[in-house]
Design an enzyme around this catalytic site. Structure first.
Site, PDB file in Angstrom:
ATOM      1  N   GLY A 101       6.516   0.353   4.058  1.00  9.40           N
ATOM      2  CA  GLY A 101       5.268  -0.289   3.263  1.00  9.40           C
ATOM      3  C   GLY A 101       5.575  -0.420   2.008  1.00  9.40           C
ATOM      4  N   GLU A 102       4.751  -0.046   0.831  1.00  6.88           N
ATOM      5  CA  GLU A 102       4.985  -0.119  -0.532  1.00  6.88           C
ATOM      6  C   GLU A 102       5.029  -1.886  -1.048  1.00  6.88           C
ATOM      7  OE1 GLU A 102       8.535   1.306  -1.904  1.00  6.88           O
ATOM      8  OE2 GLU A 102       8.352   3.414  -1.134  1.00  6.88           O
ATOM      9  N   GLY A 103       4.711  -2.690   0.276  1.00  7.28           N
ATOM     10  CA  GLY A 103       4.873  -4.267  -0.084  1.00  7.28           C
ATOM     11  C   GLY A 103       6.339  -4.423  -0.168  1.00  7.28           C
ATOM     12  N   THR A 104       7.175  -3.840   0.395  1.00  7.93           N
ATOM     13  CA  THR A 104       8.625  -4.135   0.397  1.00  7.93           C
ATOM     14  C   THR A 104       9.031  -5.281   1.315  1.00  7.93           C
ATOM     15  OG1 THR A 104       9.144  -2.509   2.207  1.00  7.93           O
ATOM     16  CG2 THR A 104       9.436  -2.031  -0.117  1.00  7.93           C
ATOM     17  N   GLU A 143       0.816  -1.090  -0.058  1.00 10.15           N
ATOM     18  CA  GLU A 143       0.076   0.092  -0.196  1.00 10.15           C
ATOM     19  C   GLU A 143       0.886   1.059  -0.054  1.00 10.15           C
ATOM     20  OE1 GLU A 143       0.596   1.821   2.939  1.00 10.15           O
ATOM     21  OE2 GLU A 143       1.670  -0.121   3.763  1.00 10.15           O
TER      22      GLU A 143
END
Length: 342
Positions: free
Chosen positions: A306-309, A165
């Site tokens: 975040g960012e799906g990392t 996200e």
């Protein structure tokens, strides 16, 4: 699987939760039998063996595979940022989406390193959801439609989905959701997010308190999502529900994504059996959330981007588990003597 258009949109979602498929235990047993024949001592690959069984349970058969992994990032904006809950302005959400598209973000590099697909879904960035301290985030139809949008994100086919996200202010929303679902105080669930100072942290606590108080003790998870959630939360919950019906394994990223899927687990304690949790976020309440959900993450790298990392990093581990299970020789094939008795 499809979402019908009824007079009660949430009833369609509830029906999908009630009719979720279960794990393929036969595939799990077959995977265990194969594992017992591989050229290694029994149990010597530890968690990798468990991951291979988990993959078999959901995408089977006994030789689980990961050929088309995808990281799906959902981006949205939140009216609660007007309360000074973030160290960054809401404009950063769109700027980061543009950075994803240009290939310049951390998630882009991790996807390259692990050969993962990446899709970014913008959710009306110019129209933030209302300030949840004052108004509901959605009406029922709007929340259900956003969940349906997330379900449709699986179109095109994948055999492993990582959810991520982007949304300035969304750790405040996550804290409010978890506080409403699991109780305690706002301070139990609030952390620094993007790096707010002590004054910002106080504003964030106040915002979470106000949002949860406005619920008036509401316990229905979908109503909680509708009233104090956000678009990326609804979309991620929808995607995870669709993945369950399509028997696609899911890797959950960090604090915000955990809050999104907690809505589903609060509806059915088995709703996340097809999911694994990538990492323990440095956001303090994430470990509390995992404990409340009875879940254990794969690793703790002190990440909170975040960012799906985290999920993308975990996908590398999952791909390795699948490759080891499918690619290793058996004792018979390799001409290696097995363990003797006595």
């Amino acid at each position: 699987m499809s979402v019908s258009s009824s007079a009660l949109p949430f009833e369609d979602i509830r029906n999908l939760v009630r009719t979720m498929p279960t794990a393929d235990n036969g595939a799990v047993e077959a995977a265990r039998r194969r594992d017992a024949q591989l050229t290694k001592p029994a149990g010597s690959l530890g968690k990798l063996e468990e991951i291979a069984e988990w993959l078999a349970a959901w995408n089977g058969p006994e030789w689980p595979k990961v050929k088309r992994p995808l990281v799906a990032i959902f981006a949205a904006n939140h009216g609660v940022t007007a309360k000074g809950v973030s160290a960054f302005p809401a404009d950063v959400t769109r700027q980061m989406v543009e950075n994803f598209s240009a290939g310049g973000a951390a998630i882009n590099q991790i996807c390259i390193a692990h050969d993962l697909g990446l899709k970014v879904f913008e959710l009306a960035l110019d129209y933030p959801t209302p300030d949840i301290t004052e108004e509901d985030a959605f009406d029922e139809a709007g929340c259900a439609a956003t969940m349906a949008f997330g379900m449709e994100a699986l179109a095109g086919g994948t055999d492993l989905i990582c959810i991520g996200e982007m949304g300035i202010g969304n750790t405040t929303v996550a804290s409010a959701l978890l506080n409403a679902l699991y109780g305690g105080t706002a301070a139990d669930w609030v952390g620094p997010g993007t790096g707010v100072d002590d004054t910002g942290l106080q504003r964030k606590c106040a915002a979470v308190e106000a949002a949860v108080a406005r619920l008036g003790g509401e316990k229905d998870p979908l109503e909680i999502l509708r009233r104090i959630g956000g678009r990326e939360f609804a979309a991620m919950a929808g995607l995870v529900l669709a993945a369950r019906h399509q028997r696609i394994p899911v890797i959950v990223d960090g604090f915000v994504t955990t809050a999104a899927v907690a809505v589903l687990q609060s509806m059915d304690p088995d709703a996340l059996d097809h999911c694994i949790f990538a990492h323990v976020s440095a956001e303090p309440a994430h470990s509390r959330a995992l404990q409340a959900m009875g879940k254990q993450a794969l690793f703790d790298f002190g990440m909170r981007l975040g960012e799906g990392t985290g999920a993308a990093l975990a996908a590398g581990i999952v791909k390795a588990a699948a490759q080891v299970h499918a690619g290793m020789a058996t004792f018979d094939a390799a001409g290696v003597s097995g363990k003797s008795g006595g």
